[in-house]
Design a protein around this motif. Sequence first.
Motif, PDB file in Angstrom:
ATOM      1  N   SER A  67      38.104   7.057  43.165  1.00  0.00           N
ATOM      2  CA  SER A  67      38.144   5.607  43.006  1.00  0.00           C
ATOM      3  C   SER A  67      39.399   5.073  43.682  1.00  0.00           C
ATOM      4  O   SER A  67      40.519   5.440  43.314  1.00  0.00           O
ATOM      5  N   ALA A  68      39.208   4.223  44.689  1.00  0.00           N
ATOM      6  CA  ALA A  68      40.345   3.667  45.434  1.00  0.00           C
ATOM      7  C   ALA A  68      40.362   2.156  45.298  1.00  0.00           C
ATOM      8  O   ALA A  68      39.326   1.517  45.151  1.00  0.00           O
ATOM      9  N   GLY A  69      41.545   1.604  45.350  1.00  0.00           N
ATOM     10  CA  GLY A  69      41.699   0.160  45.293  1.00  0.00           C
ATOM     11  C   GLY A  69      42.974  -0.243  45.994  1.00  0.00           C
ATOM     12  O   GLY A  69      43.430   0.442  46.906  1.00  0.00           O
ATOM     13  N   ILE A  70      43.556  -1.342  45.569  1.00  0.00           N
ATOM     14  CA  ILE A  70      44.836  -1.805  46.112  1.00  0.00           C
ATOM     15  C   ILE A  70      45.927  -1.486  45.095  1.00  0.00           C
ATOM     16  O   ILE A  70      45.747  -1.684  43.898  1.00  0.00           O
ATOM     17  N   GLN A  71      47.047  -0.985  45.591  1.00  0.00           N
ATOM     18  CA  GLN A  71      48.174  -0.644  44.716  1.00  0.00           C
ATOM     19  C   GLN A  71      49.468  -1.117  45.356  1.00  0.00           C
ATOM     20  O   GLN A  71      49.753  -0.779  46.499  1.00  0.00           O
ATOM     21  N   TRP A  72      50.246  -1.880  44.619  1.00  0.00           N
ATOM     22  CA  TRP A  72      51.562  -2.304  45.085  1.00  0.00           C
ATOM     23  C   TRP A  72      52.607  -1.254  44.727  1.00  0.00           C
ATOM     24  O   TRP A  72      52.417  -0.450  43.809  1.00  0.00           O
ATOM     25  N   ALA A  73      53.717  -1.307  45.453  1.00  0.00           N
ATOM     26  CA  ALA A  73      54.880  -0.469  45.143  1.00  0.00           C
ATOM     27  C   ALA A  73      56.140  -1.317  45.225  1.00  0.00           C
ATOM     28  O   ALA A  73      56.184  -2.325  45.946  1.00  0.00           O
ATOM     29  N   GLN A  74      57.142  -0.896  44.488  1.00  0.00           N
ATOM     30  CA  GLN A  74      58.433  -1.596  44.455  1.00  0.00           C
ATOM     31  C   GLN A  74      59.540  -0.560  44.518  1.00  0.00           C
ATOM     32  O   GLN A  74      59.308   0.628  44.316  1.00  0.00           O
ATOM     33  N   GLN A  75      60.756  -1.005  44.823  1.00  0.00           N
ATOM     34  CA  GLN A  75      61.896  -0.097  44.695  1.00  0.00           C
ATOM     35  C   GLN A  75      62.044   0.267  43.223  1.00  0.00           C
ATOM     36  O   GLN A  75      61.835  -0.573  42.342  1.00  0.00           O
ATOM     37  N   THR A  76      62.393   1.501  42.970  1.00  0.00           N
ATOM     38  CA  THR A  76      62.478   1.976  41.596  1.00  0.00           C
ATOM     39  C   THR A  76      63.449   1.122  40.779  1.00  0.00           C
ATOM     40  O   THR A  76      64.593   0.894  41.179  1.00  0.00           O
ATOM     41  N   GLY A  77      62.934   0.624  39.655  1.00  0.00           N
ATOM     42  CA  GLY A  77      63.755  -0.167  38.753  1.00  0.00           C
ATOM     43  C   GLY A  77      63.863  -1.639  39.106  1.00  0.00           C
ATOM     44  O   GLY A  77      64.477  -2.407  38.373  1.00  0.00           O
ATOM     45  N   LYS A  78      63.258  -2.054  40.208  1.00  0.00           N
ATOM     46  CA  LYS A  78      63.319  -3.454  40.628  1.00  0.00           C
ATOM     47  C   LYS A  78      61.923  -4.052  40.498  1.00  0.00           C
ATOM     48  O   LYS A  78      61.157  -4.115  41.463  1.00  0.00           O
ATOM     49  N   ALA A  79      61.605  -4.492  39.296  1.00  0.00           N
ATOM     50  CA  ALA A  79      60.240  -4.891  38.968  1.00  0.00           C
ATOM     51  C   ALA A  79      59.777  -6.115  39.747  1.00  0.00           C
ATOM     52  O   ALA A  79      60.532  -7.063  39.964  1.00  0.00           O
ATOM     53  N   ILE A  80      58.503  -6.054  40.169  1.00  0.00           N
ATOM     54  CA  ILE A  80      57.850  -7.186  40.811  1.00  0.00           C
ATOM     55  C   ILE A  80      56.408  -7.249  40.326  1.00  0.00           C
ATOM     56  O   ILE A  80      55.766  -6.208  40.146  1.00  0.00           O
ATOM     57  N   ASP A  81      55.931  -8.446  40.094  1.00  0.00           N
ATOM     58  CA  ASP A  81      54.569  -8.646  39.592  1.00  0.00           C
ATOM     59  C   ASP A  81      53.653  -9.001  40.765  1.00  0.00           C
ATOM     60  O   ASP A  81      53.837 -10.048  41.394  1.00  0.00           O
TER      61      ASP A  81
END
Length: 301
Positions: A146-160
Motif C-alpha cells: 500500500s503506497a501513498g503520499i508521505q511527508w518528511a521533516q527535519q527530526t524534531g522540527k514538527a510540520i503539519d
Amino acid sequence: MSVRTVLGRGAVRLLCTAACGALLLTGCADNTEGDGASVNKVTAEKVDALAAAVPDKVKQAGKLVVGVNVPYQPNEYKDASGKIVGFDVDLLDAVATTLGLKVDYVESSFEKIIPAIQAGTYDVGMSSITDSREREQQVDFTTYFSAGIQWAQQTGKAIDPNNACGKKVAVQSTTVEHTDEIPAKSAKCVAEGKPAIEMKAFDEQSAATNALVLGQVDAMSADSPVTAYAIKQSEGKIEAAGPLFDSAPYGWAVQKGSPLAVALQKALQHLIDNGKYGEITTNWGVQDGQIKTSVINGAVS
C-alpha cells in the motif's frame, strides 16, 4: 492517490536515481545500502501445495518472465554491478521460490509492460504499478503493498502537512506532489488569507531529500516508499511528518483471467502469514506500507 495512479510510472522515472550518492550529508556516501549490498536477503522455501497452482506453461518453463522498469529506489533499481535489485525484487523472488520458480527480470519502458503482458511476452509486470480500476480493464493484479503520499521533516522540527502555509516544501518535478498536491494545498492557504506554500521542485528526489537534510526547506513530500527509504538512509536526520495519506495498492500485473494471479496471491499470503513478508519490508525500510491480506484486483479508484 499515489504518484503512479495519476501520472504513471513513466512520468516519475527520475525518482531516487541517485538516492544515496546525492545525500552527501546523510552518512550514506559509501553507497553500500544504496546499491542493495547491505540489505539482507530473506530466504523462502518451496511449498508444494502452492506450487501445484502454477499454470502449466509457467511450471514447464520453471521461471517467471517479469517486465520491470528501473530505476525507482528502493523498489526496483540497478546495483553497482548492473543487477536489478530492490524491495520489489526481494519480495517477488521469495514468492517465486515459494512456487518453485526462478525469476527472469527483463528491463522495459514502463508504458510497454502492460501491453507486453497482454501479448504474453511477460508473465508478470512488476514495477510499483498502482492497481487502478482503469488498468484492471487490461490486466489482473495481485496486490502486495500500500503506497501513498508521505511527508518528511527535519527530526524534531514538527510540520503539519495539512497546515504548511508559508513553509518551504521540496518535491520532485513531474510527480503528483508537484503537479497536484502542493499547488492545491497552497491555493487553499491563499484562499484563507494565509501565505502560500513555497514549493521547491527538484529534478531528482535525492536532491529534494538533501535540501531537507540541509535545512534549505521545512519539509518534503514524496511517494511513501520513497520517503520511507530516504528516512532510513538519513541516519536520524529526517523523520516522517504526519501520517501517510491518499493510499492505493501496488499490484503484480498478469493476463486477464490467468490463474497465475491466484498462485501469486496465495504464495504472498503464505509469506505474510509466516512473517517473511514483514522481514522483507522492514529490511528496505518500507514497513509502513505492509498489507495484511493480498487480494486480486483491489483498486480503490
